[in-house]
Motif scaffolding. Structure first.
Motif, PDB file in Angstrom:
ATOM      1  N   LEU A 194       0.842  -1.204   0.000  1.00 52.48           N
ATOM      2  CA  LEU A 194       0.000   0.000   0.000  1.00 52.48           C
ATOM      3  C   LEU A 194       0.874   1.250   0.000  1.00 52.48           C
ATOM      4  O   LEU A 194       0.585   2.226  -0.701  1.00 52.48           O
ATOM      5  N   GLN A 195       1.944   1.234   0.785  1.00 46.92           N
ATOM      6  CA  GLN A 195       2.866   2.367   0.785  1.00 46.92           C
ATOM      7  C   GLN A 195       3.543   2.516  -0.581  1.00 46.92           C
ATOM      8  O   GLN A 195       3.736   3.628  -1.067  1.00 46.92           O
ATOM      9  N   VAL A 196       3.894   1.388  -1.191  1.00 44.20           N
ATOM     10  CA  VAL A 196       4.508   1.406  -2.523  1.00 44.20           C
ATOM     11  C   VAL A 196       3.571   2.063  -3.521  1.00 44.20           C
ATOM     12  O   VAL A 196       3.948   2.969  -4.274  1.00 44.20           O
ATOM     13  N   ILE A 197       2.325   1.591  -3.545  1.00 45.27           N
ATOM     14  CA  ILE A 197       1.357   2.063  -4.538  1.00 45.27           C
ATOM     15  C   ILE A 197       0.981   3.519  -4.291  1.00 45.27           C
ATOM     16  O   ILE A 197       0.962   4.338  -5.215  1.00 45.27           O
ATOM     17  N   ASP A 198       0.698   3.855  -3.033  1.00 51.03           N
ATOM     18  CA  ASP A 198       0.277   5.228  -2.726  1.00 51.03           C
ATOM     19  C   ASP A 198       1.360   6.256  -3.019  1.00 51.03           C
ATOM     20  O   ASP A 198       1.057   7.437  -3.221  1.00 51.03           O
ATOM     21  N   ALA A 199       2.613   5.821  -3.058  1.00 49.21           N
ATOM     22  CA  ALA A 199       3.707   6.748  -3.390  1.00 49.21           C
ATOM     23  C   ALA A 199       3.520   7.337  -4.782  1.00 49.21           C
ATOM     24  O   ALA A 199       4.020   8.431  -5.083  1.00 49.21           O
ATOM     25  N   PRO A 226      -4.116  -1.498 -19.321  1.00 51.15           N
ATOM     26  CA  PRO A 226      -4.244  -0.730 -18.085  1.00 51.15           C
ATOM     27  C   PRO A 226      -5.121  -1.395 -17.025  1.00 51.15           C
ATOM     28  O   PRO A 226      -4.831  -1.268 -15.822  1.00 51.15           O
ATOM     29  N   ALA A 227      -6.187  -2.083 -17.432  1.00 50.47           N
ATOM     30  CA  ALA A 227      -7.083  -2.720 -16.460  1.00 50.47           C
ATOM     31  C   ALA A 227      -6.337  -3.715 -15.583  1.00 50.47           C
ATOM     32  O   ALA A 227      -6.687  -3.902 -14.408  1.00 50.47           O
ATOM     33  N   TRP A 228      -5.299  -4.373 -16.106  1.00 51.70           N
ATOM     34  CA  TRP A 228      -4.504  -5.317 -15.310  1.00 51.70           C
ATOM     35  C   TRP A 228      -3.876  -4.574 -14.134  1.00 51.70           C
ATOM     36  O   TRP A 228      -3.929  -5.008 -12.986  1.00 51.70           O
ATOM     37  N   LEU A 229      -3.273  -3.428 -14.425  1.00 57.11           N
ATOM     38  CA  LEU A 229      -2.562  -2.659 -13.406  1.00 57.11           C
ATOM     39  C   LEU A 229      -3.536  -2.061 -12.393  1.00 57.11           C
ATOM     40  O   LEU A 229      -3.266  -2.043 -11.191  1.00 57.11           O
ATOM     41  N   VAL A 230      -4.678  -1.583 -12.891  1.00 54.65           N
ATOM     42  CA  VAL A 230      -5.714  -1.051 -12.004  1.00 54.65           C
ATOM     43  C   VAL A 230      -6.186  -2.145 -11.052  1.00 54.65           C
ATOM     44  O   VAL A 230      -6.335  -1.925  -9.840  1.00 54.65           O
ATOM     45  N   ALA A 231      -6.418  -3.343 -11.595  1.00 55.47           N
ATOM     46  CA  ALA A 231      -6.898  -4.457 -10.780  1.00 55.47           C
ATOM     47  C   ALA A 231      -5.900  -4.814  -9.686  1.00 55.47           C
ATOM     48  O   ALA A 231      -6.272  -5.021  -8.526  1.00 55.47           O
ATOM     49  N   PHE A 232      -4.619  -4.882 -10.034  1.00 57.75           N
ATOM     50  CA  PHE A 232      -3.600  -5.234  -9.040  1.00 57.75           C
ATOM     51  C   PHE A 232      -3.604  -4.237  -7.883  1.00 57.75           C
ATOM     52  O   PHE A 232      -3.611  -4.624  -6.705  1.00 57.75           O
ATOM     53  N   ALA A 233      -3.588  -2.952  -8.202  1.00 55.41           N
ATOM     54  CA  ALA A 233      -3.534  -1.931  -7.155  1.00 55.41           C
ATOM     55  C   ALA A 233      -4.800  -1.949  -6.298  1.00 55.41           C
ATOM     56  O   ALA A 233      -4.744  -1.780  -5.078  1.00 55.41           O
ATOM     57  N   ALA A 234      -5.959  -2.183  -6.927  1.00 53.39           N
ATOM     58  CA  ALA A 234      -7.223  -2.223  -6.185  1.00 53.39           C
ATOM     59  C   ALA A 234      -7.270  -3.407  -5.229  1.00 53.39           C
ATOM     60  O   ALA A 234      -7.762  -3.292  -4.100  1.00 53.39           O
ATOM     61  N   ILE A 235      -6.760  -4.544  -5.668  1.00 54.50           N
ATOM     62  CA  ILE A 235      -6.731  -5.736  -4.802  1.00 54.50           C
ATOM     63  C   ILE A 235      -5.891  -5.454  -3.558  1.00 54.50           C
ATOM     64  O   ILE A 235      -6.273  -5.797  -2.436  1.00 54.50           O
ATOM     65  N   GLN A 236      -4.743  -4.820  -3.744  1.00 52.25           N
ATOM     66  CA  GLN A 236      -3.886  -4.500  -2.599  1.00 52.25           C
ATOM     67  C   GLN A 236      -4.572  -3.500  -1.674  1.00 52.25           C
ATOM     68  O   GLN A 236      -4.459  -3.590  -0.443  1.00 52.25           O
ATOM     69  N   GLN A 237      -5.304  -2.546  -2.241  1.00 54.09           N
ATOM     70  CA  GLN A 237      -6.001  -1.556  -1.428  1.00 54.09           C
ATOM     71  C   GLN A 237      -7.067  -2.214  -0.555  1.00 54.09           C
ATOM     72  O   GLN A 237      -7.350  -1.741   0.547  1.00 54.09           O
ATOM     73  N   CYS A 238      -7.640  -3.318  -1.048  1.00 56.84           N
ATOM     74  CA  CYS A 238      -8.647  -4.051  -0.270  1.00 56.84           C
ATOM     75  C   CYS A 238      -8.018  -4.983   0.763  1.00 56.84           C
ATOM     76  O   CYS A 238      -8.735  -5.611   1.549  1.00 56.84           O
ATOM     77  N   GLY A 239      -6.689  -5.110   0.743  1.00 49.76           N
ATOM     78  CA  GLY A 239      -6.031  -6.062   1.640  1.00 49.76           C
ATOM     79  C   GLY A 239      -6.073  -7.477   1.119  1.00 49.76           C
ATOM     80  O   GLY A 239      -5.779  -8.430   1.848  1.00 49.76           O
ATOM     81  N   GLY A 240      -6.434  -7.631  -0.163  1.00 44.39           N
ATOM     82  CA  GLY A 240      -6.517  -8.970  -0.752  1.00 44.39           C
ATOM     83  C   GLY A 240      -5.153  -9.493  -1.174  1.00 44.39           C
ATOM     84  O   GLY A 240      -4.142  -8.783  -1.143  1.00 44.39           O
ATOM     85  N   VAL A 241      -5.135 -10.756  -1.573  1.00 49.11           N
ATOM     86  CA  VAL A 241      -3.924 -11.397  -2.092  1.00 49.11           C
ATOM     87  C   VAL A 241      -4.113 -11.554  -3.600  1.00 49.11           C
ATOM     88  O   VAL A 241      -5.044 -12.231  -4.046  1.00 49.11           O
ATOM     89  N   CYS A 242      -3.254 -10.908  -4.378  1.00 45.21           N
ATOM     90  CA  CYS A 242      -3.395 -10.952  -5.832  1.00 45.21           C
ATOM     91  C   CYS A 242      -2.813 -12.248  -6.389  1.00 45.21           C
ATOM     92  O   CYS A 242      -1.715 -12.675  -6.002  1.00 45.21           O
TER      93      CYS A 242
END
Length: 560
Positions: free
Chosen positions: A41-46, A99-115
């Motif tokens: 989350l810190q990585v992505i939010d940067a 782009p949808a692949w990258l959006v999906a990865f970041a969203a999964i991490q934001q939910c606390g999920g395991v991609c």
């Protein structure tokens, strides 16, 4: 060039108080970077600080960082609202680069999920294995993968988000991605993430058996990404003249991403590194050398990383040495051994290039050794020095290291190693021993500490007791004019047990005949390494998504 100067720069970067300070724990645990992010989350939010700067380019789509994060936030909120997604639950992605692949990865991490990124090149059985083995609750896929899995998804009523679905009614268990990323987003509270919590299950290539799920923690991936940052900083300090050319060019840092996102080289070294660093990322749906050159020319790409076969095709094009690649200053090799010819051509055609290579595995989050810039010119055939948080040992036992120059099994130890193979305790204990990773690769450390990879344990051909590295033969023959690709393998022999078989690919007009191939190798390698049989192939060698030759599949067709 000076080894002493490079070593001084290295020490400065990792010293106490330095940006890449390395901590050595008192309990004997692996060294780690003090200032690395704690979780993804810190990585992505940067990346949010980059605002309206352009981030993603794919076909007709162009997204700024703000637009990317708007989609991420909306998708994350909708996955929680629609599916009640809980931290730790697995969410799979099965689609080609877009782009949808990258959006999906970041969203999964934001939910606390395991991609769980699945191999989009896989057939129905392979995709189903990943879905069922991981126990993924939700699948995000493109229309092609949806059609492949339609019967299974309907039978299991698996919650599915489809990207790019054409007009028509989707089954009741499916939602349209495009609808979710325009839905009103009500921010939900940030979910606390323990650094040791699982973030990712990446399936290994599975060239000879069922793919295994490699489980990596937030901390392991974050340390790996910081190691990539370190290598970039060290390259700049060790190669100031080359970096100066890039800075003075005025081109925006732009990466051409042609490798799949479901592999560490695409996910870590390209997507996540570009997101944090504010660099433009140009996505290719699939590799095509002429299209790649068009994109490099039109979008002024500054960096390309790819497998040696991609680099070979790029360098072989007459357009490579033209104005079409005037902006291209960075060339990175990974995914396999490179022939001396490829390396020589790279440096001859672009003498000011910041060339680089590295060594790592899915099980180490791509981290092991790395080399770039002037050190790469100094030893282009090596994989470089072990990164500061990595220990490398050579030999049958990591606790009894061999001397410099001795070849043997490569062991890695670092905080970037996987936690385990998913639901495979026996395979995990076989691969991870006392904190050391059995890589299955063969290599050696020279007297200056540079690592060289010479082959795979499982790709040793045992000819009457003499062990022969398939990689050594392949690297040798790739220097022969007319040979574009090569794969060496064992052929059963009643007298010797095994002998060398070799498949070579090239154009019909220039591919050498069997006697010429054997003579070329005989001049360069020991007689027992000369192939007993050479197969001339006009079609490219079959490869998996990570660029590895599917030797078992190829041999079946050769024998048919």
């Amino acid at each position: 060039m000076s080894i002493e100067r490079w070593q001084t720069a290295w020490r400065q970067l990792i010293a106490p108080g330095a940006p890449f300070e390395v901590v050595t724990p008192n309990d004997g645990a692996p060294r780690y970077f003090r200032h690395a992010p704690r979780n993804l989350l810190q990585v992505i939010d940067a990346g949010r600080v980059h605002g309206d700067r352009e981030f993603l380019i794919w076909q007709t789509q162009r997204l700024t960082f703000n637009q990317f994060f708007d989609q991420v936030d909306r998708l994350a909120e909708q996955m929680v609202a629609q599916f009640d997604l809980q931290p730790g639950e697995r969410v799979a992605i099965a689609m080609r680069n877009q782009p949808a692949w990258l959006v999906a990865f970041a969203a999964i991490q934001q939910c606390g999920g395991v991609c769980v990124p699945l191999n989009s090149w896989g057939l129905r059985d392979e995709l189903q294995h990943g879905l069922q083995d991981s126990g993924s609750r939700v699948l995000l896929c493109d229309e092609a993968r949806f059609n492949t899995l339609a019967e299974d998804l309907r039978r299991e009523q698996r919650a599915t988000i489809v990207v790019g679905a054409r007009d028509g009614v989707l089954p009741e268990y499916c939602l349209r991605f495009e609808d979710l990323i325009i839905a009103p987003a009500a921010p939900f509270p940030a979910r606390p993430i323990d650094p040791e919590q699982a973030a990712l299950i990446l399936y290994t290539s599975g060239t000879t058996s069922r793919a295994k799920g490699v489980v990596s923690s937030h901390r392991a991936i974050s340390q790996a990404l910081f190691a990539l940052d370190f290598q970039g900083a060290f390259c700049a300090m060790s190669s100031p003249e080359r970096i100066g050319v890039v800075i003075n060019s005025g081109y925006l840092p732009t990466i051409l991403a042609a490798v799949p996102m479901f592999h560490v080289s695409g996910l870590h070294a390209q997507f996540l590194s570009a997101l944090r660093g504010g660099r433009r990322l140009l996505l290719m749906y699939k590799w095509d050398v002429e299209h790649a050159l068009d994109l490099i020319r039109d979008e002024r790409c500054t960096q390309f990383n790819g497998a040696p076969v991609m680099m070979q095709q790029l360098l072989a094009s007459p357009r490579f040495a033209s104005e079409h690649t005037a902006s291209l200053f960075g060339l990175g090799l990974g995914g396999g051994a490179s022939s001396a010819g490829v390396l020589d051509n790279m440096l001859r055609l672009k003498p000011e290039v910041i060339g680089g290579a590295g060594y790592g595995l899915t099980e180490s989050n791509g981290i092991g050794a790395a080399i770039g810039g002037d050190p790469f010119v100094y030893k282009p055939a090596s994989a470089g020095w072990a990164l500061p948080i990595v220990d490398i040992r050579i030999g049958d036992d990591p606790h009894q290291a061999q001397s410099a120059g001795a070849r043997g099994l490569i062991w890695l130890r670092s905080p970037t190693l996987m936690s385990a193979y998913w639901n495979l305790p026996e395979a995990t204990s076989h691969c991870l021993r006392d904190g050391w990773l059995d890589t299955g690769d063969i290599g050696y450390l020279d007297d200056e500490g540079f690592l060289t990879i010479t082959g795979r344990v499982k790709e040793l051909i045992n000819r009457g007791g003499e062990k022969i590295s398939a990689a050594e033969i392949e690297t040798c023959i790739l220097d022969m004019p007319g040979v574009l690709e090569a794969a060496a393998f064992a052929i059963a022999d009643p007298l010797l047990g095994e002998v060398v078989g070799l498949a070579v690919h090239g154009q019909a007009s220039s591919l050498p005949q069997e006697p010429q191939v054997c003579a070329f190798i005989a001049e360069r390698l020991a007689a027992y390494k000369v192939p007993a049989r050479v197969y001339r192939l006009l079609d490219p060698l079959p490869r998996n998504a990570t660029g590895k030759v599917l030797k078992a599949h190829m041999q079946e067709n050769l024998d048919a």
